[in-house]
Design an enzyme around this catalytic site. Structure first.
Site, PDB file in Angstrom:
ATOM      1  CG  ASN A 126      -1.789   1.207   1.339  1.00 21.79           C
ATOM      2  OD1 ASN A 126      -1.849   2.024   0.423  1.00 21.79           O
ATOM      3  ND2 ASN A 126      -2.486   1.341   2.472  1.00 21.79           N
ATOM      4  CD1 TRP A 127       3.839   1.674  -2.837  1.00 19.09           C
ATOM      5  CD2 TRP A 127       3.545   2.835  -4.745  1.00 19.09           C
ATOM      6  NE1 TRP A 127       4.732   1.195  -3.764  1.00 19.09           N
ATOM      7  CE2 TRP A 127       4.569   1.890  -4.941  1.00 19.09           C
ATOM      8  CE3 TRP A 127       3.181   3.662  -5.798  1.00 19.09           C
ATOM      9  CZ2 TRP A 127       5.242   1.767  -6.162  1.00 19.09           C
ATOM     10  CZ3 TRP A 127       3.850   3.537  -7.009  1.00 19.09           C
ATOM     11  CH2 TRP A 127       4.877   2.599  -7.183  1.00 19.09           C
ATOM     12  CE  LYS A 128      -0.197   3.134   4.944  1.00 22.33           C
ATOM     13  NZ  LYS A 128      -0.094   3.227   6.381  1.00 22.33           N
ATOM     14  CG  HIS A 163      -5.932   2.040   5.332  1.00 26.04           C
ATOM     15  ND1 HIS A 163      -5.441   2.880   6.295  1.00 26.04           N
ATOM     16  CD2 HIS A 163      -4.960   1.134   5.074  1.00 26.04           C
ATOM     17  CE1 HIS A 163      -4.202   2.509   6.599  1.00 26.04           C
ATOM     18  NE2 HIS A 163      -3.883   1.442   5.861  1.00 26.04           N
ATOM     19  CD  GLU A 191      -2.958   5.425   6.882  1.00 30.75           C
ATOM     20  OE1 GLU A 191      -2.998   5.423   5.643  1.00 30.75           O
ATOM     21  OE2 GLU A 191      -2.018   4.908   7.531  1.00 30.75           O
ATOM     22  CD  GLU A 236      -3.526  -2.291   7.433  1.00 35.39           C
ATOM     23  OE1 GLU A 236      -2.420  -2.510   6.940  1.00 35.39           O
ATOM     24  OE2 GLU A 236      -4.152  -1.241   7.238  1.00 35.39           O
ATOM     25  N   GLY A 266       2.669   2.123  10.801  1.00 38.86           N
ATOM     26  CA  GLY A 266       3.703   3.150  10.642  1.00 38.86           C
ATOM     27  C   GLY A 266       4.504   3.436  11.897  1.00 38.86           C
ATOM     28  CB  SER A 312       5.267  -2.124  11.877  1.00 32.25           C
ATOM     29  OG  SER A 312       4.919  -0.792  12.194  1.00 32.25           O
ATOM     30  N   GLY A 336       2.907  -1.190   4.235  1.00 31.23           N
ATOM     31  CA  GLY A 336       2.829   0.178   3.746  1.00 31.23           C
ATOM     32  C   GLY A 336       4.228   0.688   3.452  1.00 31.23           C
ATOM     33  N   GLY A 337       4.902   1.198   4.488  1.00 33.98           N
ATOM     34  CA  GLY A 337       6.245   1.771   4.344  1.00 33.98           C
ATOM     35  C   GLY A 337       7.214   0.856   3.604  1.00 33.98           C
TER      36      GLY A 337
HETATM   37  P1  13P Z   1       3.037   0.269   7.597  1.00 29.09           P
HETATM   38  O1  13P Z   1       3.505  -1.024   6.986  1.00 29.09           O
HETATM   39  O2  13P Z   1       3.800   1.460   7.105  1.00 29.09           O
HETATM   40  O3  13P Z   1       2.956   0.158   9.087  1.00 29.09           O
HETATM   41  O4  13P Z   1       1.537   0.511   7.075  1.00 29.09           O
HETATM   42  C1  13P Z   1       0.604  -0.507   7.220  1.00 29.09           C
HETATM   43  C2  13P Z   1      -0.623  -0.116   6.504  1.00 29.09           C
HETATM   44  O5  13P Z   1      -1.375   0.735   6.930  1.00 29.09           O
HETATM   45  C3  13P Z   1      -0.897  -0.780   5.222  1.00 29.09           C
HETATM   46  O6  13P Z   1      -2.178  -0.533   4.766  1.00 29.09           O
END
Ligand code: 13P
Length: 226
Positions: free
Chosen positions: A9-11, A100, A102, A149, A155, A186, A207-208
């Site tokens: 997930n590049w967000k 998500h 967020e 999640e 993150g 993470s 994500g990251g």
């Molecule tokens: P991180 O891997 O950066 O913690 O993000 C997880 C996430 O929200 C994927 O959708």
């Protein structure tokens, strides 16, 4: 063989040229590792602005990558300024992330609007990855994949323990009736195998760790080979 779904997930990250650079570097890694990825599903969930260019690059380079969006409109086509409908997405992406944390936090998305998004995505033939922070949250019946999640793990560099994630995911499977449930929060190349080697965990949503092509390729390799 156990199923394995890895969805990066590049967000809200990357310009067009940054995404082209990512594909080039990822491609170089892929050439070496391609054979091992057979029968595994790797999906990149990118911003709307990048889906077209990524689709073209993935097809041109024959990369073993699916494409997903990170959101979809709860409405159909029409007078909904700024929205991207599911029908507009179909053809650009096969997958979509819905719910998500967020989106729930910053855009006030609630169960009702999320259920409308799922309905629109399914009508258009998209596969839905539906995110929940725990096993208490309701899950629409028609989703294809649930992503567990925990908000505190996103993150922060502090992932859930593989054992706890496994037990929450077992409970989500039992309550929702959805058979494919993955973990996000993470996830790194270092810890990914500890998650995917658990009985109930069918994959991960990093994500990251998906932003850097070399790191993402390492994560995929570690998930497959331990
Ligand atoms: P991180 O891997 O950066 O913690 O993000 C997880 C996430 O929200 C994927 O959708």
């Amino acid at each position: 063989m156990k199923l394995l779904l890895i969805a990066g997930n590049w967000k809200s990250n990357k310009t067009i040229s940054e995404s082209e650079d990512w594909i080039q570097k990822f491609n170089a890694k892929c050439q070496m590792l391609n054979a091992k990825w057979e029968n595994k599903t790797v999906v990149l969930c990118a911003p709307f602005t990048l889906l077209n260019i990524l689709k073209e690059s993935i097809e041109a380079e024959k990369l073993p990558l699916g494409l997903g969006a990170q959101d979809v409109s709860p409405f159909g086509d029409g007078a909904y300024t700024g929205e991207i409908s599911a029908r507009m997405l179909k053809g650009l992406a096969d997958w979509v992330i819905i719910g998500h944390s967020e989106r729930r936090k910053y855009f006030m998305e609630n169960d009702e609007v999320l259920a409308q998004k799922v309905a629109k995505a399914k009508e258009a033939g998209l596969k839905v990855i539906y995110c929940v922070p725990d096993d208490k949250m309701s899950v629409p019946r028609s989703v294809d994949v649930v992503a567990y999640e925990p908000v505190w793990a996103i993150g922060t560099g502090k992932s859930d323990s593989p054992e706890n994630a496994n037990s929450v995911i077992s409970s989500i499977k039992k309550q929702s009736g959805i058979h494919i449930v993955i973990y996000g929060g993470s996830v790194t190349a270092e810890n990914v195998f500890s998650f995917v080697s658990q009985d109930a965990i069918d994959g991960v949503l990093p994500g990251g760790a998906s932003l850097d092509p070399v790191m993402f390729a390492r994560l995929i390799t570690a998930a497959i080979s331990g």
